[in-house]
Motif scaffolding. Structure first.
Motif, PDB file in Angstrom:
ATOM      1  N   PHE A 191      51.533 -25.600  83.310  1.00  0.00           N
ATOM      2  CA  PHE A 191      51.203 -26.136  81.987  1.00  0.00           C
ATOM      3  C   PHE A 191      50.856 -24.997  81.027  1.00  0.00           C
ATOM      4  O   PHE A 191      51.152 -25.054  79.827  1.00  0.00           O
ATOM      5  CB  PHE A 191      50.030 -27.106  82.068  1.00  0.00           C
ATOM      6  N   GLY A 192      50.217 -23.952  81.562  1.00  0.00           N
ATOM      7  CA  GLY A 192      49.890 -22.797  80.737  1.00  0.00           C
ATOM      8  C   GLY A 192      51.144 -22.109  80.211  1.00  0.00           C
ATOM      9  O   GLY A 192      51.190 -21.661  79.062  1.00  0.00           O
ATOM     10  N   TRP A 193      52.181 -22.039  81.062  1.00  0.00           N
ATOM     11  CA  TRP A 193      53.455 -21.475  80.607  1.00  0.00           C
ATOM     12  C   TRP A 193      54.045 -22.339  79.490  1.00  0.00           C
ATOM     13  O   TRP A 193      54.557 -21.822  78.498  1.00  0.00           O
ATOM     14  CB  TRP A 193      54.432 -21.385  81.778  1.00  0.00           C
ATOM     15  N   CYS A 194      53.970 -23.644  79.668  1.00  0.00           N
ATOM     16  CA  CYS A 194      54.471 -24.555  78.620  1.00  0.00           C
ATOM     17  C   CYS A 194      53.717 -24.351  77.311  1.00  0.00           C
ATOM     18  O   CYS A 194      54.326 -24.247  76.233  1.00  0.00           O
ATOM     19  CB  CYS A 194      54.329 -26.006  79.072  1.00  0.00           C
ATOM     20  N   ALA A 195      52.400 -24.295  77.402  1.00  0.00           N
ATOM     21  CA  ALA A 195      51.586 -24.128  76.198  1.00  0.00           C
ATOM     22  C   ALA A 195      51.862 -22.778  75.535  1.00  0.00           C
ATOM     23  O   ALA A 195      51.881 -22.671  74.306  1.00  0.00           O
ATOM     24  CB  ALA A 195      50.110 -24.267  76.538  1.00  0.00           C
ATOM     25  N   LYS A 205      52.213 -15.899  68.341  1.00  0.00           N
ATOM     26  CA  LYS A 205      52.300 -15.138  69.591  1.00  0.00           C
ATOM     27  C   LYS A 205      50.976 -14.481  69.970  1.00  0.00           C
ATOM     28  O   LYS A 205      50.737 -14.221  71.152  1.00  0.00           O
ATOM     29  CB  LYS A 205      53.395 -14.082  69.470  1.00  0.00           C
ATOM     30  N   SER A 206      50.124 -14.207  69.004  1.00  0.00           N
ATOM     31  CA  SER A 206      48.862 -13.524  69.306  1.00  0.00           C
ATOM     32  C   SER A 206      47.725 -14.485  69.651  1.00  0.00           C
ATOM     33  O   SER A 206      46.668 -14.058  70.112  1.00  0.00           O
ATOM     34  CB  SER A 206      48.442 -12.657  68.117  1.00  0.00           C
ATOM     35  N   ALA A 207      47.932 -15.788  69.442  1.00  0.00           N
ATOM     36  CA  ALA A 207      46.880 -16.768  69.753  1.00  0.00           C
ATOM     37  C   ALA A 207      46.689 -16.861  71.268  1.00  0.00           C
ATOM     38  O   ALA A 207      47.623 -16.654  72.048  1.00  0.00           O
ATOM     39  CB  ALA A 207      47.242 -18.126  69.181  1.00  0.00           C
ATOM     40  N   LYS A 208      45.480 -17.164  71.700  1.00  0.00           N
ATOM     41  CA  LYS A 208      45.177 -17.319  73.115  1.00  0.00           C
ATOM     42  C   LYS A 208      45.239 -18.797  73.502  1.00  0.00           C
ATOM     43  O   LYS A 208      44.978 -19.672  72.680  1.00  0.00           O
ATOM     44  CB  LYS A 208      43.801 -16.733  73.445  1.00  0.00           C
ATOM     45  N   VAL A 209      45.594 -19.037  74.769  1.00  0.00           N
ATOM     46  CA  VAL A 209      45.754 -20.399  75.272  1.00  0.00           C
ATOM     47  C   VAL A 209      44.723 -20.649  76.362  1.00  0.00           C
ATOM     48  O   VAL A 209      44.653 -19.886  77.338  1.00  0.00           O
ATOM     49  CB  VAL A 209      47.176 -20.618  75.829  1.00  0.00           C
ATOM     50  N   SER A 262      47.359 -32.619  80.951  1.00  0.00           N
ATOM     51  CA  SER A 262      46.372 -31.611  80.548  1.00  0.00           C
ATOM     52  C   SER A 262      46.310 -31.487  79.036  1.00  0.00           C
ATOM     53  O   SER A 262      47.200 -31.946  78.309  1.00  0.00           O
ATOM     54  CB  SER A 262      46.705 -30.247  81.159  1.00  0.00           C
ATOM     55  N   LEU A 263      45.248 -30.842  78.591  1.00  0.00           N
ATOM     56  CA  LEU A 263      45.062 -30.486  77.193  1.00  0.00           C
ATOM     57  C   LEU A 263      44.765 -28.999  77.135  1.00  0.00           C
ATOM     58  O   LEU A 263      43.858 -28.507  77.810  1.00  0.00           O
ATOM     59  CB  LEU A 263      43.911 -31.276  76.574  1.00  0.00           C
ATOM     60  N   TYR A 264      45.554 -28.281  76.335  1.00  0.00           N
ATOM     61  CA  TYR A 264      45.329 -26.855  76.098  1.00  0.00           C
ATOM     62  C   TYR A 264      44.952 -26.653  74.638  1.00  0.00           C
ATOM     63  O   TYR A 264      45.424 -27.378  73.756  1.00  0.00           O
ATOM     64  CB  TYR A 264      46.582 -26.040  76.426  1.00  0.00           C
ATOM     65  N   VAL A 265      44.122 -25.645  74.404  1.00  0.00           N
ATOM     66  CA  VAL A 265      43.658 -25.348  73.050  1.00  0.00           C
ATOM     67  C   VAL A 265      44.079 -23.932  72.681  1.00  0.00           C
ATOM     68  O   VAL A 265      43.882 -22.989  73.463  1.00  0.00           O
ATOM     69  CB  VAL A 265      42.129 -25.497  72.940  1.00  0.00           C
ATOM     70  N   LEU A 266      44.663 -23.792  71.512  1.00  0.00           N
ATOM     71  CA  LEU A 266      45.030 -22.477  70.985  1.00  0.00           C
ATOM     72  C   LEU A 266      43.883 -21.954  70.138  1.00  0.00           C
ATOM     73  O   LEU A 266      43.379 -22.651  69.252  1.00  0.00           O
ATOM     74  CB  LEU A 266      46.295 -22.573  70.133  1.00  0.00           C
ATOM     75  N   THR A 267      43.469 -20.729  70.407  1.00  0.00           N
ATOM     76  CA  THR A 267      42.399 -20.107  69.627  1.00  0.00           C
ATOM     77  C   THR A 267      42.935 -18.843  68.952  1.00  0.00           C
ATOM     78  O   THR A 267      43.924 -18.255  69.389  1.00  0.00           O
ATOM     79  CB  THR A 267      41.205 -19.741  70.518  1.00  0.00           C
ATOM     80  N   GLY A 268      42.261 -18.421  67.881  1.00  0.00           N
ATOM     81  CA  GLY A 268      42.680 -17.220  67.157  1.00  0.00           C
ATOM     82  C   GLY A 268      43.917 -17.441  66.325  1.00  0.00           C
ATOM     83  O   GLY A 268      44.742 -16.532  66.153  1.00  0.00           O
ATOM     84  N   LEU A 269      44.083 -18.660  65.794  1.00  0.00           N
ATOM     85  CA  LEU A 269      45.240 -18.967  64.964  1.00  0.00           C
ATOM     86  C   LEU A 269      45.146 -18.245  63.617  1.00  0.00           C
ATOM     87  O   LEU A 269      44.051 -18.019  63.090  1.00  0.00           O
ATOM     88  CB  LEU A 269      45.343 -20.474  64.734  1.00  0.00           C
ATOM     89  N   SER A 270      46.291 -17.914  63.077  1.00  0.00           N
ATOM     90  CA  SER A 270      46.322 -17.279  61.763  1.00  0.00           C
ATOM     91  C   SER A 270      45.953 -18.285  60.685  1.00  0.00           C
ATOM     92  O   SER A 270      46.011 -19.503  60.892  1.00  0.00           O
ATOM     93  CB  SER A 270      47.721 -16.717  61.490  1.00  0.00           C
ATOM     94  N   GLN A 271      45.585 -17.764  59.513  1.00  0.00           N
ATOM     95  CA  GLN A 271      45.233 -18.634  58.396  1.00  0.00           C
ATOM     96  C   GLN A 271      46.434 -19.473  57.972  1.00  0.00           C
ATOM     97  O   GLN A 271      46.306 -20.646  57.632  1.00  0.00           O
ATOM     98  CB  GLN A 271      44.742 -17.801  57.206  1.00  0.00           C
ATOM     99  N   ALA A 272      47.621 -18.889  58.045  1.00  0.00           N
ATOM    100  CA  ALA A 272      48.823 -19.623  57.657  1.00  0.00           C
ATOM    101  C   ALA A 272      49.044 -20.815  58.566  1.00  0.00           C
ATOM    102  O   ALA A 272      49.419 -21.899  58.114  1.00  0.00           O
ATOM    103  CB  ALA A 272      50.037 -18.692  57.700  1.00  0.00           C
ATOM    104  N   SER A 273      48.779 -20.632  59.847  1.00  0.00           N
ATOM    105  CA  SER A 273      48.961 -21.736  60.786  1.00  0.00           C
ATOM    106  C   SER A 273      47.927 -22.820  60.558  1.00  0.00           C
ATOM    107  O   SER A 273      48.222 -24.009  60.649  1.00  0.00           O
ATOM    108  CB  SER A 273      48.880 -21.225  62.216  1.00  0.00           C
TER     109      SER A 273
END
Length: 286
Positions: A191-195, A205-209, A262-273
């Motif tokens: 699931f981590g690969w999918c996320a 690409k720089s956000a953490k999962v 599962s539920l994954y959360v992206l952190t460190g998103l850019s302001q544009a995102s």
């Protein structure tokens, strides 16, 4: 279930002419020594024990199959023809037009180790003889949107992975069966690969999962030393940061053995995102 067995033992004791305390002891499956100690087996006790075992066997045989479900894995394994890893892979490639490309997961995991200095649990620590012996991963065409529809801040996922694994005999919990904790970790990894791929589709690409929730249903025991196919996909993305996934582990005959969400959360998103709306990810109308 024990009353029938006990009655059979009593009948045998009566036929042997047992009386008094000794007779009562044999009737319950135990011979009572006059001094209160543990006596040697008598002929009557042996016959009674045999009757008890036969009655218990007959009772177990008459139980509904639901009550014997933990034994069904071995029966399934004996009945199913085990498809070899290579033959299964060839069959998937020949009959599955949804497969888009192969993902070199082991090479990518090795590259990550070189860059980070960290050893991956699934594709490195647990990869080798007796563990995950072989693996192939394919990326498929974007999955269909969830049938229940999507909310205002939700968009359909664009990632689906199929992973073929050959598992050895050093990943067991119960004898003969793969450990449930390993299966949970396997789903978490895939699931981590999918996320992670969904993150790239978002342009982040720089956000953490990170895993926020993982739910696993063990529908049937998973026998060791066999090959399995895991299908996992991103169901939807909510507010550009919550990635919902689902998947299942299948036998060579197509039997669903384990399923997970599962539920994954992206952190460190850019302001544009963060400013992007769900409509921005939807394809333009033709």
């Amino acid at each position: 279930m024990y009353r029938a067995a006990l009655a059979s033992a009593r009948n045998v004791a009566a036929l042997q002419g047992c009386t008094g305390n000794a007779g009562r002891g044999v009737a319950s499956g135990l011979a009572v020594h006059p001094t209160g100690g543990i006596p040697p087996f008598t002929a009557s006790a042996v016959v009674a024990a045999a009757a008890l075992a036969a009655a218990l066997t007959a009772t177990a045989a008459g139980r509904p199959k639901q009550q014997q479900r933990w034994g069904s894995g071995l029966e399934t394994r004996a009945e199913e023809a085990q498809t070899s890893f290579d033959a299964w892979a060839e069959s998937l490639l020949a009959s599955s037009p949804e497969i888009a490309e192969e993902v070199p997961c082991i090479d990518l995991a090795s590259r990550t180790r070189e860059l980070s200095g960290s050893v991956g649990f699934i594709f490195q620590t647990l990869f080798g003889k007796g563990k995950i012996e072989r693996i192939r991963m394919w990326r498929c065409q974007p999955p269909a949107p969830p049938p229940e529809g999507l909310g205002v801040d939700e968009v359909p996922g664009v990632t689906e992975l199929w992973v073929l694994l050959e598992l050895g005999d050093e990943l067991c919990g119960h004898p003969e069966f793969i450990h449930g904790g390993f299966l949970s970790a396997l789903f978490d990894e895939l699931f981590g690969w999918c996320a992670g791929m969904e993150r790239e589709a978002l342009g982040e690409k720089s956000a953490k999962v990170f895993t926020a929730n993982l739910d696993v249903n063990y529908r049937r025991p998973v026998p060791k030393s066999s090959s399995y196919l895991v299908k996992c996909r991103v169901e939807k993305v909510v507010r550009q940061k919550k990635v919902y996934t689902s998947g299942g582990l299948f036998s060579s005959s197509g039997l669903l053995l384990t399923e997970s969400t599962s539920l994954y959360v992206l952190t460190g998103l850019s302001q544009a995102s963060r400013n992007r709306t769900a409509a921005d990810r939807l394809p333009a109308p033709a």
